[in-house]
Design a protein around this motif. Structure first.
Motif, short mmCIF file in Angstrom:
data_model
loop_
_atom_site.label_atom_id
_atom_site.label_comp_id
_atom_site.label_asym_id
_atom_site.label_seq_id
_atom_site.Cartn_x
_atom_site.Cartn_y
_atom_site.Cartn_z
N GLU A 266 -6.81 -6.54 -0.19
CA GLU A 266 -6.10 -5.66 0.73
C GLU A 266 -6.15 -6.17 2.17
O GLU A 266 -5.26 -5.86 2.99
CB GLU A 266 -6.68 -4.24 0.70
CG GLU A 266 -6.49 -3.52 -0.62
CD GLU A 266 -7.67 -3.70 -1.57
OE1 GLU A 266 -7.77 -2.96 -2.54
OE2 GLU A 266 -8.49 -4.62 -1.31
N LEU B 240 -6.08 -1.17 -3.54
CA LEU B 240 -5.15 -1.63 -4.58
C LEU B 240 -5.86 -1.95 -5.88
O LEU B 240 -5.25 -2.51 -6.81
CB LEU B 240 -4.39 -2.87 -4.09
CG LEU B 240 -3.57 -2.72 -2.81
CD1 LEU B 240 -2.74 -3.98 -2.57
CD2 LEU B 240 -2.65 -1.50 -2.85
N ARG C 240 0.82 -1.20 0.00
CA ARG C 240 0.00 0.00 0.00
C ARG C 240 0.86 1.26 0.00
O ARG C 240 0.39 2.35 -0.34
CB ARG C 240 -0.93 0.01 1.21
CG ARG C 240 -2.05 -1.00 1.15
CD ARG C 240 -2.82 -1.08 2.45
NE ARG C 240 -2.01 -1.66 3.52
CZ ARG C 240 -2.48 -1.95 4.73
NH1 ARG C 240 -3.76 -1.72 5.02
NH2 ARG C 240 -1.70 -2.50 5.65
#
Length: 884
Positions: A731, A653, A185
């Motif tokens: 994520e 993402l 991230r």
């Protein structure tokens, strides 16, 4: 007799002249002796200026401002500048290597000939994946170079970067980034060499060693571990010494010990409560004492002041500078010349020990002497156009070696003979983005242009932009529609800033052009605080047309919006970040009163005044155009990208904007779809990966990247890059790395696997390889022994290709928990179809070492599993070795 007398006279004259020179100017003396002599001659002011570095130069300054010297400059563009000092040449053409070298020579001439001691400058710049100057080659981004798993290639790229830097007179490079990308991230993942300390160390050493061999000081950064909780940049680090030494420090240590790096840059974050710029444990105890680092330590830009502004561990800037220097920092890197006033006081009032100042100055002077700057401060003027072409070819080769083929169902790639018409879709296909810390590049080749260059005669290629990364239902209301008075004579809104949260006291009045504020690092200048303030804006909104508009506010709660003296948005209770809009009918050119109120009690505020009046969402139309184009084509090449970078960490993402909608729409046609991803970090694909035939990760492929992509799609290049980071399914799995330590239970969630979508080291090829015949030259080792590991690799496919053979190690029984597996070797090999070769690795004693319970670096007896495979999850061979 006359001849002998002449020789004696010449000898006497030479000795006498040498004796008259200050010792520090005598090149025949040892460097340390010269440094000591120069130090003894320096005033406190001159010492400070050797520890102060800034971007820019003398263009808009008087020479007197630098009469005491300076560490060095990040020289501004070599173009004509109004008010430039008389010492500098004037330029009126686009910067190139010759112009920049000439300008640097003029700067060196001033500092070596016009200042009292004549100390030369250290000219520095950035070169993460190519020097960030006009005319310099833009290579693939760092993460892409790491994906090549090819240190020989990295040596060649770094050598080219060094040559282009020396040609211009740049003698320090503020690169590479050797931080471990432990959470994808993090917006700066693209700048790194990935998640693994071994791979990162190998790539970093290949890079810095070429710079240092070329007489350029390398500066690995950011010291240390500047990605924290949630994948956020410069978040506080509270990890223990074991984790830092096992994972985050090895690449730095390798740069110092094996690459010869003579500088290092500290990070913005704090470590165990101390700013990295002022951590005694990090800079003194570890770096300079335990590691024996003999170079100099610089701060990141403006990071020293961050100890005061951000970390609240210093009373003011002078105190921040004092604490930093006293605890081991050597050079203060600031963004403006005027900042020297903030940091010079403790250098003049003896609040920093003379010994520590002299040690810092000694480290800088030593480097300048080592570079030969006192004898040869000037740059030979060379215009090497042939070199530029060679480097461009190398950039294309590096791009081709960096690409990672993630999916290739039914061998859709390379493009077959049945393909005649290609639909290239997506704005990224024409963007030609180079990634963070890039120069402008030279004649950048986009993906579309590369296909047209190489396949334009073979295929009928058409383009539709579909949807890009950027999509917003609303945009900020600009000052073209905001006015301070009903007569519409002044643009903007009248603002009243209060040093209270309830609009009491005497406000500071000013005009703000628009409401688009992000007060995170700093608060509003009008109140000079980052917390406990309120603001009210008043003025008039002039609609551009008649109709119904959605108008509102977006930002941290604690805001109200009044239109026509009516409260239309009320998000006054502090809670979170919201977007609130309301539908309002407005008439063209009929201004309406507008008022906004906002308060912030604790800091970290954002606020935007938004509407949809000038937003033209054409994405649905463009997506339908893309679908229509594909229906006339045989295959879709969808080029998608992500948004990332410094101070741009990603909470999601997924592909941003409506790019996933493009993939879904074109996949629904039933035509084969190839997705090319542009970006320097992971993308989650669970929404669409099952609907496409192939996925190719191209990172940021550099200035010749489009040609490299075309060669890969057509099969002229067989991709063999490997992932230097793990790609998660979701994520929710983050942070996710392959070399974690064993868990007390398991890896999985009750509703999701704990395994990645694509693991570290993963990558496909257009051919296949078999692994066999694993052998060791010995299976029982002493603690000081090395072991030779070999295996046989065969290309069992129909085309030539590269394979990246990876060796992993696991300590089967240790006194402390060890990673489930650790990369300890890799080789990229090329094999013709049907060819076979033997690949060998030497495992050295250090490969088996660990930090024991007492944090001693030791080898423990016992069994070690050796694993060889095509990725961290695709182990083909394994055996055991035992240390007695």
């Amino acid at each position: 007799m006359q001849k002998i007398t002449g020789v004696l006279f010449l000898f006497f004259f030479t000795v006498t002249a040498s004796a008259q020179l200050p010792a520090y100017k005598n090149a025949a003396l040892p460097i340390e002796e010269r440094v000591t002599d120069l130090l003894q001659r320096m005033t406190p002011e001159e010492k400070f200026w050797q520890l102060f570095m800034i971007p820019g130069d003398l263009d808009n300054a008087t020479p007197q401002q630098f009469q005491h010297g300076l560490f060095g400059f990040q020289v501004s563009a070599a173009t004509k500048s109004e008010g430039a000092s008389q010492q500098l040449l004037q330029y009126n053409t686009k910067e190139n290597a010759v112009l920049l070298a000439t300008k640097i020579n003029s700067l060196q001439k001033y500092f070596t000939q016009k200042t009292r001691l004549g100390i030369p400058l250290l000219i520095f710049d950035e070169a993460l994946h190519g020097l960030v100057r006009e005319g310099a080659t833009a290579f693939p981004q760092a993460i892409g170079l790491a994906a090549s798993f090819d240190t020989v290639l990295m040596h060649r790229v770094a050598k080219a970067i060094a040559a282009e830097s020396r040609q211009r007179g740049i003698r320090q490079i503020l690169s590479p980034v050797v931080n471990i990308a432990s959470d994808v991230r993090w917006g700066r993942t693209e700048e790194t060499y990935g998640e693994d300390p071994y791979l990162c160390s190998a790539m970093a050493v290949a890079y810095v060693s070429e710079l240092e061999k070329a007489g350029i000081i390398s500066t690995p950064k950011h010291f240390l571990a500047n990605v924290g909780d949630g994948g956020r940049d410069s978040y506080p680090i509270h990890w223990n010494e074991r984790l830092l030494k096992e994972i985050y420090l090895p690449p730095f240590k390798a740069c110092f010990e094996w690459g010869g790096s003579r500088s290092v840059m500290t990070a913005y974050n704090s470590i165990d409560g101390s700013p990295a710029t002022a951590s005694k444990w990090l800079l003194q105890d570890l770096l300079k004492k335990e590691y024996g680092f003999n170079g100099f330590v610089i701060s990141d830009a403006s990071a020293v002041g961050g100890a005061n502004v951000l970390h609240y561990t210093a009373s003011d800037y002078a105190d921040a500078g004092k604490r930093a220097l006293q605890n081991g920092l050597d050079v203060i890197f600031q963004t403006q010349y005027e900042h020297y006033k903030l940091f010079i006081p403790p250098f003049l009032n003896d609040s920093i020990s003379k010994e520590r100042i002299d040690d810092a100055v000694r480290r800088v002077l030593r480097a300048k002497f080592q570079l030969g700057l006192f004898e040869n401060p000037f740059v030979p003027i060379i215009d090497n156009t042939q070199q530029q072409q060679e480097h461009r070819m190398l950039a294309q080769e590096a791009a081709e070696k960096s690409f990672v083929l993630l999916k290739n169902n039914n061998s859709i790639l390379p493009l077959g003979k049945n393909i005649k018409r290609i639909a290239v879709l997506g704005e990224e296909a024409i963007a030609g983005r180079l990634g963070g810390y890039s120069g402008p590049g030279n004649n950048i080749v986009s993906v579309l242009q590369g296909l047209q260059n190489i396949a334009g005669k073979q295929y009928y290629i058409q383009f539709a932009k579909g949807a890009g990364r950027n999509y917003a239902a609303f945009n900020t209301i600009s000052n073209n529609f905001l006015f301070t008075n009903e007569r519409l004579t002044e643009k903007g809104l009248k603002a009243a800033y209060y040093k209270t949260v309830n609009f009491t006291g005497t406000p500071t009045i000013q005009t703000d052009a628009q409401i688009d504020f992000k007060w995170t690092l700093y608060g509003p200048a009008a109140v000079n605080t980052n917390s406990f303030y309120s603001v009210e804006w008043n003025g008039y909104l002039l609609p551009p047309a008649t109709g119904n508009f959605k108008i509102g506010l977006q930002g941290n709660d604690g805001y109200r919006l009044y239109i026509n003296n009516q409260l239309v948005v009320d998000q006054w209770s502090k809670q979170s970040f919201h977007t609130n809009t309301v539908a309002i009918a407005l008439q063209k050119n009929k201004a309406v009163p507008i008022r906004i109120q906002f308060y912030e009690p604790v800091g970290n505020a954002q606020l935007q005044l938004i509407w949809n009046a000038v937003t033209k969402d054409s994405s649905e139309v463009e997506i339908q155009k893309a679908v229509a184009l594909l229906k006339q084509s045989d295959i879709a090449i969808v080029v998608a990208g992500i948004t990332e970078g410094e101070f741009q960490d990603r909470a999601s993402l997924q592909l941003p904007g409506k790019q996933e909608a493009v993939i879904h729409a074109v996949a629904a046609t039933g035509k084969p779809v190839v997705v090319i991803i542009v970006g320097g970090s992971a993308v989650v694909m669970n929404n669409w990966i099952d609907k496409v035939a192939a996925v190719l990760q191209i990172w940021y492929p550099g200035e010749a990247g489009g040609n490299a992509v075309a060669n890969t799609l057509l099969g002229y290049n067989n991709p063999a890059g490997r992932l230097p980071i793990s790609f998660p399914i979701d994520e929710a799995q983050l942070p996710l790395v392959y070399n974690h330590k064993p868990t007390g239970r398991g890896d999985d969630y009750n509703n999701l696997s704990g395994q990645p979508l694509f693991p570290f080291g993963y990558g496909l090829s257009y051919t296949n390889f078999s692994y066999s015949n694993l052998q060791l030259n010995k299976t029982m080792l002493n603690k000081t022994d090395s072991v030779l590991v070999s295996c046989t690799i065969s290309n069992t496919g129909a085309v030539a290709g590269d394979e990246v053979v990876q060796l992993y190690l696991h300590d089967e029984l240790a006194t402390v928990a060890r990673p489930v597996m650790e990369l300890k070797g890799f080789q990229r090999i090329h094999l013709a179809a049907g060819a076979t070769t033997t690949v060998s690795f030497w495992l050295k004693p250090n490969d088996f070492k660990l930090y024991n319970e007492q944090m001693e670096w030791v080898t423990e007896p016992g069994a070690f599993k050796i694993m060889i495979g095509a990725s961290s999850r695709d182990i083909r061979l394994q055996t055991m070795v035992t240390i007695k």
